[in-house]
Design an enzyme around this catalytic site. Structure first.
Site, PDB file in Angstrom:
ATOM      1  CB  SER A 130      -0.920  -4.647  -4.453  1.00  0.00           C
ATOM      2  OG  SER A 130      -1.865  -3.868  -3.792  1.00  0.00           O
ATOM      3  N   GLY A 171       3.572   7.497   2.132  1.00  0.00           N
ATOM      4  CA  GLY A 171       4.362   6.595   1.301  1.00  0.00           C
ATOM      5  C   GLY A 171       4.717   7.159  -0.063  1.00  0.00           C
ATOM      6  N   GLY A 215       0.837  -1.201   0.000  1.00  0.00           N
ATOM      7  CA  GLY A 215       0.000   0.000   0.000  1.00  0.00           C
ATOM      8  C   GLY A 215       0.870   1.248   0.000  1.00  0.00           C
ATOM      9  CG  HIS A 239       2.087   3.480  13.782  1.00  0.00           C
ATOM     10  ND1 HIS A 239       2.472   4.489  14.645  1.00  0.00           N
ATOM     11  CD2 HIS A 239       0.767   3.265  14.021  1.00  0.00           C
ATOM     12  CE1 HIS A 239       1.415   4.879  15.354  1.00  0.00           C
ATOM     13  NE2 HIS A 239       0.386   4.149  14.998  1.00  0.00           N
ATOM     14  CG  ASP A 267       1.983   8.576  14.131  1.00  0.00           C
ATOM     15  OD1 ASP A 267       2.563   9.323  13.325  1.00  0.00           O
ATOM     16  OD2 ASP A 267       1.113   7.762  13.792  1.00  0.00           O
ATOM     17  CD  GLU A 308      -5.707  32.645   1.234  1.00  0.00           C
ATOM     18  OE1 GLU A 308      -4.641  33.074   1.715  1.00  0.00           O
ATOM     19  OE2 GLU A 308      -6.766  33.288   1.230  1.00  0.00           O
ATOM     20  CD  GLU A 348      -9.586  33.925   3.508  1.00  0.00           C
ATOM     21  OE1 GLU A 348      -9.726  34.496   2.417  1.00  0.00           O
ATOM     22  OE2 GLU A 348      -8.532  33.977   4.174  1.00  0.00           O
TER      23      GLU A 348
HETATM   24  P1  NAD Z   1      -2.213   0.730   3.378  1.00  0.00           P
HETATM   25  O1  NAD Z   1      -3.591   0.515   3.818  1.00  0.00           O
HETATM   26  O2  NAD Z   1      -1.904   1.824   2.399  1.00  0.00           O
HETATM   27  O3  NAD Z   1      -1.626  -0.607   2.729  1.00  0.00           O
HETATM   28  C1  NAD Z   1      -1.746  -1.859   3.341  1.00  0.00           C
HETATM   29  C2  NAD Z   1      -1.399  -2.974   2.377  1.00  0.00           C
HETATM   30  O4  NAD Z   1      -1.596  -4.230   3.016  1.00  0.00           O
HETATM   31  C3  NAD Z   1      -2.245  -3.001   1.129  1.00  0.00           C
HETATM   32  O5  NAD Z   1      -1.424  -3.444   0.067  1.00  0.00           O
HETATM   33  C4  NAD Z   1      -3.300  -4.053   1.469  1.00  0.00           C
HETATM   34  O6  NAD Z   1      -3.863  -4.642   0.350  1.00  0.00           O
HETATM   35  C5  NAD Z   1      -2.472  -5.051   2.217  1.00  0.00           C
HETATM   36  N1  NAD Z   1      -3.237  -5.888   3.165  1.00  0.00           N
HETATM   37  C6  NAD Z   1      -4.284  -5.548   3.932  1.00  0.00           C
HETATM   38  N2  NAD Z   1      -4.646  -6.564   4.722  1.00  0.00           N
HETATM   39  C7  NAD Z   1      -3.799  -7.581   4.438  1.00  0.00           C
HETATM   40  C8  NAD Z   1      -3.653  -8.911   4.934  1.00  0.00           C
HETATM   41  N3  NAD Z   1      -4.467  -9.386   5.883  1.00  0.00           N
HETATM   42  N4  NAD Z   1      -2.663  -9.677   4.426  1.00  0.00           N
HETATM   43  C9  NAD Z   1      -1.847  -9.217   3.456  1.00  0.00           C
HETATM   44  N5  NAD Z   1      -1.923  -7.957   2.949  1.00  0.00           N
HETATM   45  C10 NAD Z   1      -2.897  -7.159   3.440  1.00  0.00           C
HETATM   46  O7  NAD Z   1      -1.304   0.890   4.706  1.00  0.00           O
HETATM   47  P2  NAD Z   1      -0.181   1.998   5.009  1.00  0.00           P
HETATM   48  O8  NAD Z   1      -0.811   3.329   5.184  1.00  0.00           O
HETATM   49  O9  NAD Z   1       0.939   1.822   4.055  1.00  0.00           O
HETATM   50  O10 NAD Z   1       0.291   1.535   6.460  1.00  0.00           O
HETATM   51  C11 NAD Z   1       1.205   0.480   6.667  1.00  0.00           C
HETATM   52  C12 NAD Z   1       1.959   0.747   7.963  1.00  0.00           C
HETATM   53  O11 NAD Z   1       2.746   1.922   7.806  1.00  0.00           O
HETATM   54  C13 NAD Z   1       1.081   0.991   9.171  1.00  0.00           C
HETATM   55  O12 NAD Z   1       1.705   0.454  10.293  1.00  0.00           O
HETATM   56  C14 NAD Z   1       1.027   2.499   9.257  1.00  0.00           C
HETATM   57  O13 NAD Z   1       0.758   2.986  10.551  1.00  0.00           O
HETATM   58  C15 NAD Z   1       2.453   2.823   8.855  1.00  0.00           C
HETATM   59  N6  NAD Z   1       2.666   4.192   8.357  1.00  0.00           N
HETATM   60  C16 NAD Z   1       1.890   4.674   7.347  1.00  0.00           C
HETATM   61  C17 NAD Z   1       2.138   5.937   6.845  1.00  0.00           C
HETATM   62  C18 NAD Z   1       1.375   6.456   5.659  1.00  0.00           C
HETATM   63  O14 NAD Z   1       1.756   7.473   5.150  1.00  0.00           O
HETATM   64  N7  NAD Z   1       0.334   5.839   5.160  1.00  0.00           N
HETATM   65  C19 NAD Z   1       3.164   6.733   7.400  1.00  0.00           C
HETATM   66  C20 NAD Z   1       3.963   6.202   8.418  1.00  0.00           C
HETATM   67  C21 NAD Z   1       3.699   4.926   8.882  1.00  0.00           C
HETATM   68 MG    MG Z   2       1.845   9.624  11.324  1.00  0.00          MG
END
Ligand code: NAD
Ligand code: MG
Length: 341
Positions: free
Chosen positions: A53, A134, A26, A108, A191, A231, A227
């Site tokens: 994916s 990401g 993801g 996280h 966070d 902005e 506004e």
């Molecule tokens: P996301 O929802 O974008 O992606 C999750 C992925 O896992 C997807 O490809 C989904 O299809 C897959 N998935 C879901 N359930 C599944 C399962 N049971 N088995 C296998 N694959 C499965 O998640 P994300 O936002 O990338 O978050 C991932 C981690 O990164 C989390 O711990 C989040 O807190 C952390 N994080 C995210 C961000 C961000 O910007 N999104 C920033 C910092 C940390």
């Molecule tokens: Mg965060």
């Protein structure tokens, strides 16, 4: 001042000598897997059966396996599944393949901090948490830059967990921007607080309340949208680039006087007291329990609130206005392009 690590502090060979599994493709997963691949790391992606994916990952040159096979092959497992899915996937498909010498990584700290995942003591447990979404982790890497990241060590069974984690952060591009030591507790609690009080909850509620106040007073919704929402980015960009004083230097003296004298009336003692209550709910686990229960129940309240949010007038007027400003979203990867099944 805290210590920050940069490229010269990391040993890139440590992560290149390991087999890495990135679980999930993801927002974070696609960025970690692709950056590591481009940094010369032996990386495979673990996905669910039938995951949408898979094709995207394979087109990026990555090898895709099941979550279980990826965890079995690898000795470094980065868990980038949604936080609410991690416990079930970990218990069923990751834990059986963990042994001495393996390193389990997170982006996280939620599931470790709140005791949902309890890895065996012979395994290293660490974190590389990029402080950005990401798609930026990927885009900045391709531009030769990176996203600042936090690293933490929860368990150091090998005695070398920190160096290995820094090496992973380096392959991700994070050492180009700066890597800061933290703990799972600090990362998780700050966070959650940041997203609830300031970045997401605080900001969206502020924008909507400002928009509603202007519309209720009879002003055009379009004016209120420009506004209060449009902005926002211009101001935030200035703060991001130059801090608050730098932003204030760029706005008019009238705006700055209003900022200095009226801002504290909006974010007053009542708001600060509520911030402290949010933080206390995070630290004592009551927010985490509420969210875990909400997920067990099939997310009824979450889905209802999400739908209600989409119906808000600021969204309706915004959709129309943004269609007339295609440049606003052009060149940006759309959310759908970087996440999903
Ligand atoms: P996301 O929802 O974008 O992606 C999750 C992925 O896992 C997807 O490809 C989904 O299809 C897959 N998935 C879901 N359930 C599944 C399962 N049971 N088995 C296998 N694959 C499965 O998640 P994300 O936002 O990338 O978050 C991932 C981690 O990164 C989390 O711990 C989040 O807190 C952390 N994080 C995210 C961000 C961000 O910007 N999104 C920033 C910092 C940390
Ligand atoms: Mg965060």
């Amino acid at each position: 001042m805290a210590t920050l690590y940069y490229e010269s502090d990391a040993d890139p060979s440590l992560i290149r000598d390991r087999k890495v599994a990135v679980l999930g493709y993801g927002s974070q997963g696609h960025a970690h897997a692709r950056n590591l691949l481009d940094s010369g790391v032996d990386v495979r992606v673990g996905l669910r059966e039938g995951s949408a994916s898979r094709k995207k990952a394979e087109e990026a040159g990555l090898r895709v396996t099941s979550v279980a096979d990826a965890s079995a092959e690898a000795d470094v497992v980065m868990v980038l599944l949604p936080d609410t899915e991690q416990k079930a996937a970990y218990d069923a498909e990751v834990a059986p393949h963990l042994g001495a010498g393996d390193c389990l990584m997170f982006a996280h700290g939620f599931n470790i901090r709140f005791g949902q995942i309890v890895p065996p003591p012979e395994v290293d447990v660490t974190m590389v948490a990029p402080k950005g979404p990401g798609h930026l982790v990927r885009r900045t890497y391709t531009e030769g830059a990176g996203v600042p990241s936090l690293v933490a060590v929860h368990q150091d069974a090998s005695g070398s967990a920190h160096a290995l984690t820094l090496s992973y952060a380096d392959a991700l591009g994070a050492t180009r921007a700066g890597v800061l030591d933290t703990t799972f507790a600090e990362e998780t609690e700050t966070d959650l607080f940041g997203e609830q009080a300031v970045l997401c909850g605080g900001m969206t509620a502020l924008v909507m309340a400002g928009f509603e106040t202007l519309v209720e007073a009879g002003y055009q919704p379009e004016s209120a949208y420009f506004e209060c929402l449009h902005e926002m980015k211009l101001i935030v960009d200035l703060m991001y680039e130059q801090g608050i004083a730098g932003m204030r230097y760029s706005i008019s003296d009238t705006a700055e006087y209003g900022d200095l004298t009226r801002g504290p009336r909006i974010i007053d003692e009542h708001v600060r007291a509520e911030m402290r209550r949010l933080l206390s709910d995070i630290r004592d686990g009551s927010f985490a329990n509420e969210w875990i229960e909400e997920n067990r129940a099939g997310r009824p309240n979450f889905l209802k609130l999400r739908e209600e949010g989409k119906q808000h007038p600021v969204e309706q007027v915004g959709r129309r206005l943004r269609e007339m400003m295609p440049f606003v979203s052009s060149g940006k990867e759309r959310v759908e392009d970087v996440s999903g099944g």
